[in-house]
Design a protein around this motif. Sequence first.
Motif, PDB file in Angstrom:
ATOM      1  N   MET A 130      18.038  37.359 -30.546  1.00  0.00           N
ATOM      2  CA  MET A 130      17.165  37.027 -32.185  1.00  0.00           C
ATOM      3  C   MET A 130      17.373  35.436 -31.880  1.00  0.00           C
ATOM      4  O   MET A 130      15.886  34.783 -32.151  1.00  0.00           O
ATOM      5  N   GLU A 131      18.588  34.578 -31.789  1.00  0.00           N
ATOM      6  CA  GLU A 131      18.541  33.203 -31.010  1.00  0.00           C
ATOM      7  C   GLU A 131      17.495  32.712 -29.615  1.00  0.00           C
ATOM      8  O   GLU A 131      16.972  31.564 -30.189  1.00  0.00           O
ATOM      9  N   ARG A 132      17.213  33.438 -28.790  1.00  0.00           N
ATOM     10  CA  ARG A 132      16.456  33.502 -28.134  1.00  0.00           C
ATOM     11  C   ARG A 132      14.954  33.526 -28.050  1.00  0.00           C
ATOM     12  O   ARG A 132      14.170  32.726 -28.111  1.00  0.00           O
ATOM     13  N   ASP A 133      15.038  34.533 -29.079  1.00  0.00           N
ATOM     14  CA  ASP A 133      13.686  34.694 -29.936  1.00  0.00           C
ATOM     15  C   ASP A 133      12.677  33.853 -30.649  1.00  0.00           C
ATOM     16  O   ASP A 133      11.584  33.221 -29.855  1.00  0.00           O
ATOM     17  N   LEU A 134      13.728  32.898 -31.775  1.00  0.00           N
ATOM     18  CA  LEU A 134      13.645  32.195 -32.126  1.00  0.00           C
ATOM     19  C   LEU A 134      13.452  30.988 -31.380  1.00  0.00           C
ATOM     20  O   LEU A 134      12.114  29.883 -32.350  1.00  0.00           O
ATOM     21  N   ALA A 135      14.439  30.835 -30.814  1.00  0.00           N
ATOM     22  CA  ALA A 135      14.381  29.397 -30.146  1.00  0.00           C
ATOM     23  C   ALA A 135      13.026  29.181 -28.958  1.00  0.00           C
ATOM     24  O   ALA A 135      12.393  27.848 -29.248  1.00  0.00           O
ATOM     25  N   ARG A 136      12.906  30.066 -28.539  1.00  0.00           N
ATOM     26  CA  ARG A 136      11.236  29.819 -27.393  1.00  0.00           C
ATOM     27  C   ARG A 136      10.097  29.841 -28.630  1.00  0.00           C
ATOM     28  O   ARG A 136       9.611  29.240 -28.908  1.00  0.00           O
ATOM     29  N   ALA A 157      13.349  22.902 -25.045  1.00  0.00           N
ATOM     30  CA  ALA A 157      14.080  24.585 -24.877  1.00  0.00           C
ATOM     31  C   ALA A 157      15.600  24.249 -25.154  1.00  0.00           C
ATOM     32  O   ALA A 157      16.168  25.110 -25.526  1.00  0.00           O
ATOM     33  N   PHE A 158      16.065  22.895 -24.660  1.00  0.00           N
ATOM     34  CA  PHE A 158      17.694  22.582 -24.635  1.00  0.00           C
ATOM     35  C   PHE A 158      17.771  21.813 -26.453  1.00  0.00           C
ATOM     36  O   PHE A 158      18.602  22.586 -26.858  1.00  0.00           O
ATOM     37  N   VAL A 159      17.001  21.813 -27.001  1.00  0.00           N
ATOM     38  CA  VAL A 159      16.995  21.313 -28.308  1.00  0.00           C
ATOM     39  C   VAL A 159      16.670  21.960 -29.469  1.00  0.00           C
ATOM     40  O   VAL A 159      17.541  22.575 -30.016  1.00  0.00           O
ATOM     41  N   ALA A 160      15.724  22.904 -29.165  1.00  0.00           N
ATOM     42  CA  ALA A 160      15.313  24.111 -29.705  1.00  0.00           C
ATOM     43  C   ALA A 160      16.608  25.052 -30.121  1.00  0.00           C
ATOM     44  O   ALA A 160      16.913  25.667 -30.926  1.00  0.00           O
ATOM     45  N   ARG A 161      17.052  25.231 -28.861  1.00  0.00           N
ATOM     46  CA  ARG A 161      18.001  26.381 -29.082  1.00  0.00           C
ATOM     47  C   ARG A 161      19.362  25.910 -29.066  1.00  0.00           C
ATOM     48  O   ARG A 161      20.246  26.524 -30.016  1.00  0.00           O
ATOM     49  N   ALA A 162      19.963  24.593 -28.909  1.00  0.00           N
ATOM     50  CA  ALA A 162      20.654  24.195 -29.380  1.00  0.00           C
ATOM     51  C   ALA A 162      20.618  23.923 -31.067  1.00  0.00           C
ATOM     52  O   ALA A 162      21.616  24.048 -32.052  1.00  0.00           O
ATOM     53  N   ALA A 163      19.369  23.711 -31.623  1.00  0.00           N
ATOM     54  CA  ALA A 163      19.483  23.456 -33.126  1.00  0.00           C
ATOM     55  C   ALA A 163      19.495  25.288 -33.620  1.00  0.00           C
ATOM     56  O   ALA A 163      19.621  25.571 -34.847  1.00  0.00           O
ATOM     57  N   VAL A 164      18.559  26.232 -33.343  1.00  0.00           N
ATOM     58  CA  VAL A 164      19.100  27.778 -33.846  1.00  0.00           C
ATOM     59  C   VAL A 164      19.854  27.825 -33.554  1.00  0.00           C
ATOM     60  O   VAL A 164      20.609  28.603 -34.184  1.00  0.00           O
ATOM     61  N   ALA A 195      19.857  18.043 -42.373  1.00  0.00           N
ATOM     62  CA  ALA A 195      20.914  16.779 -42.094  1.00  0.00           C
ATOM     63  C   ALA A 195      21.415  17.063 -40.411  1.00  0.00           C
ATOM     64  O   ALA A 195      21.640  16.482 -39.694  1.00  0.00           O
ATOM     65  N   LEU A 196      22.212  18.405 -40.094  1.00  0.00           N
ATOM     66  CA  LEU A 196      22.275  18.399 -38.502  1.00  0.00           C
ATOM     67  C   LEU A 196      21.280  19.012 -37.746  1.00  0.00           C
ATOM     68  O   LEU A 196      21.102  18.267 -36.912  1.00  0.00           O
ATOM     69  N   LEU A 197      20.070  19.383 -38.387  1.00  0.00           N
ATOM     70  CA  LEU A 197      18.865  19.650 -37.668  1.00  0.00           C
ATOM     71  C   LEU A 197      18.379  17.653 -37.062  1.00  0.00           C
ATOM     72  O   LEU A 197      18.120  17.584 -35.951  1.00  0.00           O
ATOM     73  N   TRP A 198      17.976  17.389 -38.281  1.00  0.00           N
ATOM     74  CA  TRP A 198      17.601  15.837 -37.608  1.00  0.00           C
ATOM     75  C   TRP A 198      18.215  15.619 -36.936  1.00  0.00           C
ATOM     76  O   TRP A 198      18.010  14.627 -36.311  1.00  0.00           O
ATOM     77  N   GLY A 199      19.703  15.113 -36.829  1.00  0.00           N
ATOM     78  CA  GLY A 199      20.941  15.030 -36.028  1.00  0.00           C
ATOM     79  C   GLY A 199      20.618  15.356 -34.672  1.00  0.00           C
ATOM     80  O   GLY A 199      20.355  14.326 -33.575  1.00  0.00           O
ATOM     81  N   LEU A 200      19.997  16.049 -34.490  1.00  0.00           N
ATOM     82  CA  LEU A 200      19.661  16.587 -33.046  1.00  0.00           C
ATOM     83  C   LEU A 200      19.019  16.115 -32.703  1.00  0.00           C
ATOM     84  O   LEU A 200      18.181  15.015 -31.336  1.00  0.00           O
TER      85      LEU A 200
END
Length: 232
Positions: A130-136, A157-164, A195-200
């Motif tokens: 689920m994480e991989r698909d949503l992050a892509r 790709a790095f920040v998307a995977r980190a965020a998800v 807040a966590l996502l904005w920090g990333l």
Amino acid sequence: MTGPKPQRSPARSVDAREGIIDAAIRLIDATGPNPSMDDIAREAGATKPRLYRQFADKADLYAAIAQRSTDEVYNAIVPKFNFFLNTPIEALNHAVTAYADAVTAHPNVFRFLLQGQHRSSDGLPLSLEMERDLARRLEDVARNIFETISLDSSDLAFVARAAVGAIVSITDLWLESAKTEDVPGLGAFVEQGSALLWGLFDTYLRRLGVEVDGNEPLFMSMAKITGAAEGS
């Protein structure tokens, strides 16, 4: 002499498959994150042989449940990513709220996806699939935004995977907390998640040499940055 066997309509096959997924989600919602194939078949009003005509095995059905959930989350949050009319923090807040609404609508389904013991046909935990698909998919959305304002999107790709990954982790924490009396409300989850996502994203932008005010629409920040560059 017998005639040829009637061919099963592809539309009917898809409907039957979707109906079984619906039944599995209803069952998980009602009874918890550990359904049996017997119980799913019974909820769907089908026999197990009929169920296995639609799904190769249990992992195939579980992967379909994960895909349905991923699609619903994606379709709920993407329209909320309006960074041009809203501020980045507002847009993230709207998106996390839509995500949290999806979780609260089916908390046991998300427990089922996140608990780690259920795997896809590839042997990967459903949560990772689920994480991989949503992050892509979110990476593609972010890349379109970044390219519109001429920002480097090579490392998205790095920040998307980190965020998800971060949101999935705090979702697990949120659902686990629901078993105790100390349950953070939806508002607290949205506040922490945004807040966590904005920090990333802010950290990522600063690495690109871009400072964006999270409390003003992105086009205004980019206009200031462009104007400063042209004036220097």
